[in-house]
Each structure stands twice: as C-alpha cells, then as structure tokens.
Design a protein around this motif. Sequence first.
Motif, PDB file in Angstrom:
ATOM      1  N   ASP A 196       0.818  -1.207   0.000  1.00 27.97           N
ATOM      2  CA  ASP A 196       0.000   0.000   0.000  1.00 27.97           C
ATOM      3  C   ASP A 196       0.856   1.264   0.000  1.00 27.97           C
ATOM      4  N   ARG A 197       1.973   1.211  -0.715  1.00 25.77           N
ATOM      5  CA  ARG A 197       2.848   2.372  -0.879  1.00 25.77           C
ATOM      6  C   ARG A 197       2.760   2.797  -2.346  1.00 25.77           C
ATOM      7  N   LEU A 198       1.592   3.330  -2.701  1.00 24.79           N
ATOM      8  CA  LEU A 198       1.257   3.506  -4.115  1.00 24.79           C
ATOM      9  C   LEU A 198       2.105   4.565  -4.807  1.00 24.79           C
ATOM     10  N   ASP A 199       2.447   5.651  -4.105  1.00 20.91           N
ATOM     11  CA  ASP A 199       3.256   6.687  -4.741  1.00 20.91           C
ATOM     12  C   ASP A 199       4.630   6.140  -5.134  1.00 20.91           C
ATOM     13  N   GLU A 200       5.228   5.378  -4.213  1.00 23.38           N
ATOM     14  CA  GLU A 200       6.527   4.774  -4.521  1.00 23.38           C
ATOM     15  C   GLU A 200       6.398   3.760  -5.651  1.00 23.38           C
ATOM     16  N   ALA A 201       5.336   2.980  -5.615  1.00 20.31           N
ATOM     17  CA  ALA A 201       5.124   1.998  -6.672  1.00 20.31           C
ATOM     18  C   ALA A 201       5.016   2.678  -8.023  1.00 20.31           C
ATOM     19  N   GLU A 202       4.254   3.759  -8.083  1.00 17.13           N
ATOM     20  CA  GLU A 202       4.095   4.477  -9.350  1.00 17.13           C
ATOM     21  C   GLU A 202       5.437   4.973  -9.872  1.00 17.13           C
ATOM     22  N   ARG A 203       6.275   5.495  -8.980  1.00 11.34           N
ATOM     23  CA  ARG A 203       7.586   5.983  -9.414  1.00 11.34           C
ATOM     24  C   ARG A 203       8.427   4.853 -10.005  1.00 11.34           C
ATOM     25  N   HIS A 204       8.358   3.698  -9.373  1.00 13.04           N
ATOM     26  CA  HIS A 204       9.146   2.571  -9.874  1.00 13.04           C
ATOM     27  C   HIS A 204       8.681   2.147 -11.264  1.00 13.04           C
ATOM     28  N   PHE A 205       7.385   2.069 -11.469  1.00 13.53           N
ATOM     29  CA  PHE A 205       6.899   1.662 -12.790  1.00 13.53           C
ATOM     30  C   PHE A 205       7.211   2.726 -13.844  1.00 13.53           C
ATOM     31  N   LEU A 253       0.326   0.537 -13.701  1.00 15.94           N
ATOM     32  CA  LEU A 253      -0.032   1.940 -13.498  1.00 15.94           C
ATOM     33  C   LEU A 253      -1.543   2.133 -13.583  1.00 15.94           C
ATOM     34  N   ASP A 254      -2.192   1.437 -14.500  1.00 14.39           N
ATOM     35  CA  ASP A 254      -3.663   1.479 -14.567  1.00 14.39           C
ATOM     36  C   ASP A 254      -4.274   0.922 -13.300  1.00 14.39           C
ATOM     37  N   TYR A 255      -3.673  -0.144 -12.781  1.00 13.23           N
ATOM     38  CA  TYR A 255      -4.188  -0.754 -11.557  1.00 13.23           C
ATOM     39  C   TYR A 255      -4.066   0.203 -10.376  1.00 13.23           C
ATOM     40  N   ILE A 256      -2.958   0.937 -10.312  1.00 16.52           N
ATOM     41  CA  ILE A 256      -2.774   1.924  -9.245  1.00 16.52           C
ATOM     42  C   ILE A 256      -3.863   2.988  -9.323  1.00 16.52           C
ATOM     43  N   LYS A 257      -4.203   3.425 -10.539  1.00 12.50           N
ATOM     44  CA  LYS A 257      -5.280   4.400 -10.695  1.00 12.50           C
ATOM     45  C   LYS A 257      -6.592   3.857 -10.139  1.00 12.50           C
ATOM     46  N   LYS A 258      -6.888   2.599 -10.421  1.00 12.31           N
ATOM     47  CA  LYS A 258      -8.121   1.990  -9.925  1.00 12.31           C
ATOM     48  C   LYS A 258      -8.124   1.920  -8.396  1.00 12.31           C
ATOM     49  N   LEU A 259      -6.967   1.568  -7.831  1.00  5.52           N
ATOM     50  CA  LEU A 259      -6.898   1.489  -6.377  1.00  5.52           C
ATOM     51  C   LEU A 259      -7.146   2.849  -5.734  1.00  5.52           C
ATOM     52  N   ARG A 260      -6.641   3.887  -6.354  1.00  3.52           N
ATOM     53  CA  ARG A 260      -6.814   5.228  -5.766  1.00  3.52           C
ATOM     54  C   ARG A 260      -8.254   5.708  -5.832  1.00  3.52           C
TER      55      ARG A 260
END
Length: 261
Positions: free
Chosen positions: A224-233, A250-257
């Motif tokens: 649940d560290r989405l900002d860091e995950a987004e940076r890595h991708f 990245l699409d999945y992160i958008k859905k989670l948010r």
Amino acid sequence: MDELSSRLPPRALAGALMLLAAGLFPPAALARDAAGTEAPAADGAEADAWQARQNQRVLRGDELLKQHQPEAAIREAFDPIIRDHEARHPAGDTVYFCVRTPAEALFYLTGLAAAHDKTGQGRNGVALASTWAYGYYGKAFALIELNRFDEAAEALDRALELSPANSQFLTERGYLYRASREWDKMLASHQAALEHVDFSPDAQRDTERARALRGAGYALIELDRLDEAERHFRDSLKIEPGNPVALDELDYIKKLRKQPP
C-alpha cells in the motif's frame, strides 16, 4: 489483494538460459585469490574442454525447458552441472564465487580481502565463470515449472551464495517471495537487485534494471505504498517504453486510488 496476485502472467523460464548460452559466460574461469594474485589453474586444454561441456549442458537444459520437460532438464543438464562443479571445487578453506563481469569479481574478492584485513583471519576467494551458479538457477526454473516452490527457493538461495550480487538471481528470488506473499522480502530482494545491477553485463543491465523496478513496484503496491510503486513503474518505462506489464500496473494503481478508503 487476491485480484492483484493473479494480475501478472507466469514468469518466462527459459529465455535467460538461452542468453547465457549465447555468450554471457566468461570464456574461462576468472581465478584470483582474495589478495588479487592469480590462483593456480587447471591445464588450459582440459579446463577449456571441461567448461565447454558445462556450457553444452546449459544449452541442453534450455532446450528441455522450452520443450516443457523440466524433470529431464534437471536430470540431464542442471544436476550434472552442479555435481561436476562440486567435485571440482570441494568445500574447504576457499570461498568460490561465480561472476559474470570483472567488476563483480572485484566486488566479491575485495570484500573478502577487507574482512581478512579486519579480523586477521579468513579464507581465500576464487572467482569462477558463472556456470555453476546457473546450474542452480536453471534447476530453480525447472522446479518452478513442477510447482515445487520450496525446492526452487533452495536452489535460488544456493545460486545467490555463489553470486550474491547477481541482479538476475535477486530478481528471480523476489518473484518467488511473491508466490509466498512475503511482500517485505520481495521488495528487499528487488531493491538489492537494483543496488547491484551495475555489476551486470552491458547487454543485460537495462533489462535487469527494468525488471527489478517492476518487481519492486509490485511489492510496493501490496504494501500500500502507491506513490513509490508508481515511481518505480514510471522509471521502468524510461528504460523499456511501452512495456505492457508496467502500463497495466499503473492502470491498476489508478483503480486502487479511486476505491473508497
């Protein structure tokens, strides 16, 4: 997140071995002790023939994996590689490392020498061609195909004992931690891969960096560290633009948010 665990496709198992057989093995063992002096080597012709036999086994193991014959790959290729190396390099006062580049060899042997200087005692180190470690790595691939994940982890751990700074091995170990849902360990393994990726061969460095970034990003989503995950991708896409796995994540992160807290 059960949905997340099923998002990524199964790992491709044979491709890395084919790359190795295509020329990533050093042509001969890099033999140096911890002080940096040349260690005694076997007769050149015999050593070359022995190494050629091991390389052919890598090719055979890769072929059998692509034919979906993992048990045969273990029996005919990877276990013989392991047995031959263990017989040639028995456990004792020498620490053996398997390396892909001179920089990796220097990293291991300098560390061993520093430990010797600090304590006044220690063991000699010898850097070898990477075949031995890749015997364990190939065996791990085959064991994954057989759904024998605990044994695969043991094989990868042995490969990492021989090549602790091999980013390819560290990334694969991270994916096995994903299978056991050990997210902190998965993240740590991929982070270690990123820390050591500069020791990778030039031809593989960018690929290994991008894969490690994606693996770390996956673990960060689970944590649940989405900002860091987004940076890595996004960093991985700078290396491999258009990579479908990174884009899907990245699409999945958008859905989670968008989900309610």
